[in-house]
Every structure is written in C-alpha cells, then in structure tokens.
Design an enzyme around this catalytic site. Structure first.
Site, PDB file in Angstrom:
ATOM      1  N   PHE A 140      13.821  60.833  31.638  1.00 24.12           N
ATOM      2  CA  PHE A 140      14.534  61.440  30.755  1.00 24.12           C
ATOM      3  C   PHE A 140      13.485  61.130  29.310  1.00 24.12           C
ATOM      4  O   PHE A 140      13.263  60.162  28.940  1.00 24.12           O
ATOM      5  CB  PHE A 140      15.843  60.926  30.247  1.00 24.12           C
ATOM      6  CG  PHE A 140      16.362  61.632  29.209  1.00 24.12           C
ATOM      7  CD1 PHE A 140      17.023  62.853  29.382  1.00 24.12           C
ATOM      8  CD2 PHE A 140      16.594  61.048  27.901  1.00 24.12           C
ATOM      9  CE1 PHE A 140      17.583  63.474  28.388  1.00 24.12           C
ATOM     10  CE2 PHE A 140      17.047  61.926  26.909  1.00 24.12           C
ATOM     11  CZ  PHE A 140      17.798  63.226  27.077  1.00 24.12           C
ATOM     12  N   ASP A 224       6.796  56.410  27.093  1.00 26.26           N
ATOM     13  CA  ASP A 224       8.268  56.801  26.497  1.00 26.26           C
ATOM     14  C   ASP A 224       8.876  55.526  26.254  1.00 26.26           C
ATOM     15  O   ASP A 224       9.201  55.228  27.517  1.00 26.26           O
ATOM     16  CB  ASP A 224       8.965  57.835  27.172  1.00 26.26           C
ATOM     17  CG  ASP A 224      10.228  58.238  26.601  1.00 26.26           C
ATOM     18  OD1 ASP A 224      10.663  57.268  25.410  1.00 26.26           O
ATOM     19  OD2 ASP A 224      10.831  59.142  26.785  1.00 26.26           O
ATOM     20  N   LYS A 253      15.597  55.128  19.322  1.00 26.21           N
ATOM     21  CA  LYS A 253      16.541  54.370  19.326  1.00 26.21           C
ATOM     22  C   LYS A 253      16.617  52.881  18.698  1.00 26.21           C
ATOM     23  O   LYS A 253      17.314  53.149  17.362  1.00 26.21           O
ATOM     24  CB  LYS A 253      16.995  54.017  20.806  1.00 26.21           C
ATOM     25  CG  LYS A 253      17.271  55.350  21.665  1.00 26.21           C
ATOM     26  CD  LYS A 253      17.698  55.079  22.805  1.00 26.21           C
ATOM     27  CE  LYS A 253      18.525  56.277  23.455  1.00 26.21           C
ATOM     28  NZ  LYS A 253      17.608  57.310  24.363  1.00 26.21           N
TER      29      LYS A 253
HETATM   30  C1  LIG Z   1      17.422  58.572  24.265  1.00 20.91           C
HETATM   31  C2  LIG Z   1      15.834  58.765  24.791  1.00 20.91           C
HETATM   32  C3  LIG Z   1      15.312  59.824  24.681  1.00 20.91           C
HETATM   33  C4  LIG Z   1      15.714  60.867  23.419  1.00 20.91           C
HETATM   34  O1  LIG Z   1      15.942  60.251  22.142  1.00 20.91           O
HETATM   35  P1  LIG Z   1      16.926  61.237  21.292  1.00 20.91           P
HETATM   36  O2  LIG Z   1      16.919  60.137  20.028  1.00 20.91           O
HETATM   37  O3  LIG Z   1      18.184  61.231  21.747  1.00 20.91           O
HETATM   38  O4  LIG Z   1      16.116  62.402  20.945  1.00 20.91           O
HETATM   39  C5  LIG Z   1      13.909  60.050  24.953  1.00 20.91           C
HETATM   40  N1  LIG Z   1      13.450  59.381  25.896  1.00 20.91           N
HETATM   41  C6  LIG Z   1      14.086  57.992  26.452  1.00 20.91           C
HETATM   42  C7  LIG Z   1      13.642  57.091  27.424  1.00 20.91           C
HETATM   43  C8  LIG Z   1      15.312  57.977  25.919  1.00 20.91           C
HETATM   44  O5  LIG Z   1      16.118  56.974  26.449  1.00 20.91           O
END
Ligand SMILES: *Cc1c(COP(=O)(O)O)cnc(C)c1O
Length: 401
Positions: A140, A224, A253
C-alpha cells in the site's frame, strides 16, 4: 430553551461523502492513550489514528509547540525558508543518515515525490526509457494515481485504471524481482513491513538482496516508511533493522504526531533529480507542521521512545503469540516488528466483527490485509495499558470461538 444537540453521527452519515464506514461514534477528546466519545464513554487507543498519534493524545509538549507556533507564524509557502522547517530537515537527516528532505502533507504525497524523483533522476541523465517501477503484491503506497499505481492490492485499484508503469511481484521473492528487471526499470519500491497488506515483515535478508540488485543494475531502491518510520519498529527507520539505506524514502503518519506532514528523504546521489520548479507543495514544510514534528522528535529522543517501542514490541509479540496458541481455532499466528504487530485471524472469523466487539468493550484496534488484527498503539503506551487491551482481545476471541 437551548437548541437540541444535533445528532453528530447522523449529520456525518447524511453529509459526509460515503467512502468510509464509520460506526455511530463521535470522539471529542483524548489524553495519553485514552479517548472519550460524545457520550462520555472511555476507550483505550491501540491504533493511534492508524499509527499516527506517536505521543498519544494531548501530549503537553506537542500542545505547547503547536500553540506557540500558531501564535508566531502558521504559513509562509516555500518561497522562503522558515525556522522550524530548516531545523526539522537537519534533524531528519541526522536521524536517518539521508542527505536531503522534501516536505509535503501526507504519505501519499511523500510516495508521489519518491516516484517522481526516480523518473526525473534518469530523465536528467538522458535515460528517458527508465520509467517503470517494481513494487509488491499486497503493498500500500497511497491513493493518488501515482501512489495508487504502485499499490499492489486490487481493492484499492479497481475502477481507477489504467494505472500503468508498475510491475507487481510477490513480497519477499527476490527471483521474481530479478525476473521483472529490464532496461526500462527506474527503481524498486518496498515497505520494510507491509502495513496495510496485513503487517508482514520483510523476510530476513530481503531488503539487503534488493539493495544489491539495485546497485548491480544501477537502479534506485525506494522505501515506503510511512507506517514503519519514526521509531514504530524500534528503530528510527524500518530499514535500519537490515542495515541498508534507501536512495529515497517516504515518511508521514507518525512524523507530526497528528498534525499532517509528509517527507521525502533522499541521498546525495539523487539530490539533483528534481530541480527548482519541477516539484513542489504549497503547504509542504509549513511552520506549524514542522514545529509539531520537532516536538514529536524531541519527546521520541528525550523519552527514549524507540527503545521503548522495541522493548514493549517484544513484550506485545510474546503476548500475541500466547493468544494465538490459546485461540488456535480462530487465530493462525502473530507477526510484526516493534509496536507494529498483528494477530492473524483465520478465515472463519470476520475481523470487523472482532473489532466491533472490542470497540463495544472500549478498545480500539484496526484490521489490515483482510485478516490481521493490527496493533499500532501510541509509542508512549505502557505495559499496563497493553495488558488491558490484550485482556479484552482474549475475552472477545473466547466469546467468538
Ligand atoms: C498510510 C500509508 C500511506 C498513505 O499515507 P496517507 O497519509 O494516507 O496518504 C502510504 N504508505 C504506507 C505504507 C502507509 O501505511
């Protein structure tokens, strides 16, 4: 006579866009790892607003930093430098070992910057064919079209295509990555622990193998760290467990402790990939969000929250493994790293029912990957608070069996 209090949940149901699935609960206040709804019911927060509320709620240092900064300077744009932002950039470089920081407002945007940087890097070298990214199934990376193209889950992608430019291969499968390589590949994008995919830690040696592959083929290794970053796994970055560095990575986050902020961190080898004018953000790096992030990092360091996350993460993992054994008809196992942990439920259990029952008991968790009961508590959580949550999980699993 005072006007009747509006039914807020009802207002939300009627006026908010219906892309979420909220239960009829309205939260009004939080302190530490506790939350209270509009009816005064107390909850234990073991999800931290999806791994965001690093310091819990209403932490005095964060409240003070945000209030003071709001009274000084809220916004400026990137036409000029601002004090908290420059200090934050240096600090993130020190903590991560990276060289440069680009600020934005979310995880999606941070990944978007990572992806644009990768393409623009090779464009700048005259290698315009290098545009494709290798990413992983069940990953994700966010919801904008670029970040969504990298996301490897049909549930998020369906109906938004075409989403070109990314090849997805099974997570942990180095041979599949090797097979997907080609002259057109710019980089490999990977989460050190797949968060939304169900809390799946990278297999031993996987990130190191990707690092070598990227070096051998002169492509970029992109991380990420939106969910794993800022100490959640027990180290500042998830990749630090594997002793590797990404060429560029995404943070968001936990960074602002609840104030929206995202960051793309990169090494010197790609620091010229996005020249002036090629990328930007109006709000990115604003003084308010930067002051919040500085306050979060102050407390993370002064209270040794990374060591705390490592220690309590080990404890949580042990307790979850016990619960998995005890409820072996409902639970297939436990997995995670640091304070990013999960109980993996068997198909016979609907995670949403488990979450609903826990919520009724005043314990808030989330599900991930369709089967994982995910724990992402504030990093300030105590062992006693974890125990309280685990007791509720034990009871709910016992009742459902
Ligand atoms: C939450 C998340 C995102 C997206 O972040 P947003 O602030 O919701 O745009 C991208 N990558 C990972 C691994 C995430 O947990």
């Amino acid at each position: 006579m005072a006007p009747p209090t509006p039914d807020l949940a009802d207002l939300g149901k009627r006026h908010l866009y219906g892309n979420y699935r909220q239960p009829p609960i309205v939260f009004v206040r939080g302190e530490g790892c506790r939350l209270w709804d509009a009816d005064g019911k107390e909850y234990l927060d073991l999800f931290a607003g999806i791994a965001v509320s690093t310091l819990g709620h209403s932490h005095p240092a964060l409240v003070r930093a945000v209030s003071e900064q709001a009274g000084k300077l809220l916004h400026l744009s990137n036409y000029y430098y601002n004090e908290p932002n420059v200090l934050l950039a240096r600090r993130l470089c020190d903590l991560s070992g990276m060289d440069r920081v680009f600020f934005c407002n979310s995880g999606t945007e941070a990944n978007e910057a990572v992806l644009k940087l990768a393409r623009r890097h090779f464009f700048g070298q005259g290698k315009k064919e290098k545009q494709r990214i290798i990413a992983f199934e069940k990953s994700f990376h966010g919801r904008t079209l670029g970040a969504l193209a990298a996301t490897g889950q049909p549930g998020y992608r369906d109906g938004f295509g075409p989403l070109p430019g990314v090849t997805h291969v099974p997570y942990g499968d180095v041979d599949a990555v090797r097979a997907a390589l080609g002259e057109d590949v710019a980089g490999i994008l990977v989460e050190p622990v797949q968060g939304e995919g169900g809390v799946v830690p990278a297999p031993d040696g996987f990130l190191r193998s990707l690092r070598s592959l990227a070096d051998d083929h002169q492509i970029l290794l992109l991380g990420d760290e939106v969910q794993t970053g800022v100490g959640r796994t027990g180290k500042f970055l998830g990749c630090m467990h594997d002793d590797i560095q990404f060429d560029a990575l995404a943070l968001a986050k936990a960074l602002g402790g609840g104030v929206p902020i995202g960051a793309m961190l990169c090494r010197a080898n790609v620091q010229d990939a996005l020249p002036p004018g090629s990328h930007g953000s109006t709000f990115g790096g604003n003084p308010l969000a930067s002051a919040a992030a500085n306050a979060v990092l102050d407390v993370v360091e002064s209270d040794n929250l990374m060591e705390h996350a490592a220690r309590l993460g080990t404890y949580l993992a042990e307790r979850l493994n016990e619960l998995a054994k005890k409820h072996s008809t409902a639970v297939s196992g436990a997995r995670g790293r640091g304070l990013l942990q999960a109980l993996v439920l068997k198909d016979s259990l609907d995670p949403r029912e488990v979450l609903g029952n826990l919520c009724d008991r005043g314990v808030l968790l989330t599900a991930a990957g369709g089967c994982a009961l995910r724990f992402t508590p504030p990093l300030v959580i105590t062992q006693a608070e974890l125990d309280q949550g685990l007791t509720a999980v034990d009871q709910v699993l016992g009742e459902l069996a």
